[in-house]
Design a protein around this motif. Structure first.
Motif, PDB file in Angstrom:
ATOM      1  N   UNK A 160     -10.128  37.192   7.692  1.00 15.25           N
ATOM      2  CA  UNK A 160     -11.041  36.945   8.807  1.00 15.25           C
ATOM      3  C   UNK A 160     -10.511  37.616  10.058  1.00 15.25           C
ATOM      4  N   UNK A 161     -11.385  38.335  10.751  1.00 13.30           N
ATOM      5  CA  UNK A 161     -11.003  38.971  12.002  1.00 13.30           C
ATOM      6  C   UNK A 161     -10.948  37.922  13.113  1.00 13.30           C
ATOM      7  N   UNK A 162      -9.963  38.030  14.003  1.00 14.54           N
ATOM      8  CA  UNK A 162      -9.872  37.046  15.093  1.00 14.54           C
ATOM      9  C   UNK A 162     -11.007  37.196  16.092  1.00 14.54           C
ATOM     10  N   UNK A 163     -11.504  36.057  16.564  1.00 14.88           N
ATOM     11  CA  UNK A 163     -12.562  36.069  17.570  1.00 14.88           C
ATOM     12  C   UNK A 163     -11.977  36.373  18.952  1.00 14.88           C
ATOM     13  N   UNK A 164     -12.668  37.183  19.759  1.00 15.85           N
ATOM     14  CA  UNK A 164     -12.189  37.416  21.125  1.00 15.85           C
ATOM     15  C   UNK A 164     -12.369  36.205  22.036  1.00 15.85           C
ATOM     16  N   UNK A 165     -13.326  35.309  21.687  1.00 16.16           N
ATOM     17  CA  UNK A 165     -13.582  34.095  22.462  1.00 16.16           C
ATOM     18  C   UNK A 165     -13.938  32.968  21.500  1.00 16.16           C
ATOM     19  N   UNK A 166     -13.589  31.729  21.844  1.00 17.38           N
ATOM     20  CA  UNK A 166     -13.781  30.614  20.901  1.00 17.38           C
ATOM     21  C   UNK A 166     -15.226  30.322  20.523  1.00 17.38           C
ATOM     22  N   UNK A 168     -17.915  32.273  20.211  1.00 16.74           N
ATOM     23  CA  UNK A 168     -18.709  33.273  19.502  1.00 16.74           C
ATOM     24  C   UNK A 168     -18.867  32.843  18.050  1.00 16.74           C
ATOM     25  N   UNK A 169     -20.009  33.143  17.468  1.00 13.92           N
ATOM     26  CA  UNK A 169     -20.296  32.773  16.077  1.00 13.92           C
ATOM     27  C   UNK A 169     -20.231  34.024  15.216  1.00 13.92           C
ATOM     28  N   UNK A 185     -26.441  30.106  21.454  1.00 18.20           N
ATOM     29  CA  UNK A 185     -25.446  30.661  20.542  1.00 18.20           C
ATOM     30  C   UNK A 185     -25.409  32.181  20.698  1.00 18.20           C
ATOM     31  N   UNK A 186     -24.200  32.724  20.673  1.00 13.23           N
ATOM     32  CA  UNK A 186     -24.034  34.184  20.689  1.00 13.23           C
ATOM     33  C   UNK A 186     -23.339  34.606  19.408  1.00 13.23           C
ATOM     34  N   UNK A 187     -24.040  35.442  18.622  1.00  7.31           N
ATOM     35  CA  UNK A 187     -23.458  35.976  17.394  1.00  7.31           C
ATOM     36  C   UNK A 187     -22.424  37.050  17.738  1.00  7.31           C
ATOM     37  N   UNK A 188     -21.496  37.243  16.798  1.00  5.96           N
ATOM     38  CA  UNK A 188     -20.460  38.269  16.956  1.00  5.96           C
ATOM     39  C   UNK A 188     -20.199  38.916  15.603  1.00  5.96           C
ATOM     40  N   UNK A 219     -21.982  41.778  20.230  1.00  5.07           N
ATOM     41  CA  UNK A 219     -22.531  40.448  20.487  1.00  5.07           C
ATOM     42  C   UNK A 219     -24.055  40.483  20.511  1.00  5.07           C
ATOM     43  N   UNK A 220     -24.631  39.347  20.131  1.00  4.59           N
ATOM     44  CA  UNK A 220     -26.079  39.240  20.096  1.00  4.59           C
ATOM     45  C   UNK A 220     -26.491  37.803  20.431  1.00  4.59           C
TER      46      UNK A 220
END
Length: 287
Positions: A160-166, A168-169, A185-188, A219-220
């Motif tokens: 799993x790639x690390x999220x830049x912010x907690x 993000x989905x 919600x913001x997809x990543x 992001x979306x």
């Protein structure tokens, strides 16, 4: 005589004596000259003793009425009992659960406890010393490592790639994600080199939400989605893939509150990737 009088009179007497001690020159004129030196020596020694007694008395009286601090626990899950997620309960008050009732609570140090009925005790007796946040974070890191090693592929995902912010989905894989209630919600996605068309359909198939994810955008915003309850299941269709996604609401008060409690909540709910992002923000190492 009430308690206030009993407490105030000793303080009054001690304070008057302290004032007299601080004005030795005035007291000197009241002492018979024949015994002046001997009496003054005794008087000064007594002043020092009384000053110490005054200080100790003030400390003791200041501590009266200050019991050990009762811990506040956060309700994370309640079954068969009328308590909402995010509610607070006093840890030093007797909690009664009937047969079949279950309550999952988070302590201030991030420890998760589950109580099952029949139960009638204090869930967390009062403590005088607050938990060390650094120790609590270290314990949470160990908890996260243990879970990953035992069911890591299921709970955290493989590679799993690390999220830049907690918050993000990650929409590159299936699984559980957490979201803050009443927030968009913001997809990543880790790979944003291509334009992607995708559709999300809720479990009750009451509607479908179509998205076009532009090339070059990681992001979306997902403002088209509807969240009807705490647990929100969706089927994600993109290109030749189809997978399940679950979005779980977190009470806003928890998301904006104590970080230790929030991380424990995320780990317990299975939102490990987001817990890792929050741990990194706080400077805690992640496995």
């Amino acid at each position: 005589m009430n308690d206030g009088i009993l407490v105030n009179r000793p303080l009054h007497r001690l304070s008057m004596f302290t004032v007299l001690c601080s004005n030795v020159s005035e007291a000197r004129g009241l002492i018979v000259s024949r015994f002046q030196s001997q009496v003054l020596l005794r008087f000064n020694r007594l002043c020092r003793e009384r000053t110490l007694v005054t200080a100790l008395s003030l400390l003791v009286l200041a501590g009266v009425g200050m019991p050990a601090q009762a811990e506040t626990l956060i309700v994370m899950e309640a079954r068969g009992i009328s308590l909402k997620e995010g509610a607070q309960i006093d840890g030093d008050k007797v909690l009664t659960l009937k047969e079949g009732e279950r309550l999952t609570l988070i302590r201030s140090d991030g420890t998760v406890i589950t109580l099952r009925g029949p139960f009638s005790k204090t869930p967390a007796p009062p403590t005088a010393v607050a938990s060390d946040p650094k120790q609590a974070l270290a314990a949470l890191v160990n908890t996260r490592a243990a879970r990953t090693s035992s069911v890591g592929v299921i709970r955290a995902g493989e590679d799993v790639m690390p999220l830049p912010e907690p918050w993000l989905v990650d929409l590159s894989r299936s699984g559980m994600r957490c979201m803050i209630e009443d927030q968009t919600v913001t997809f990543w996605r880790p790979d944003f080199s291509q334009e992607t068309r995708l559709t999300l359909v809720p479990a009750d198939r009451s509607y479908k939400a179509d998205f076009i994810w532009p090339r070059g955008s990681a992001r979306l915003p997902a403002s088209k989605l509807e969240f009807k309850n705490e647990f929100n299941f969706f089927t994600v269709q993109q290109a030749d893939q189809e997978f399940a996604l679950q979005l779980m609401k977190i009470p806003k008060a928890i998301a904006e509150g104590d970080r230790v409690i929030l991380i424990a909540w995320l780990l317990e709910k299975g939102c490990t990737q987001q817990a890792d992002a929050l741990l990194r923000q706080l400077g805690a190492p992640t496995p």
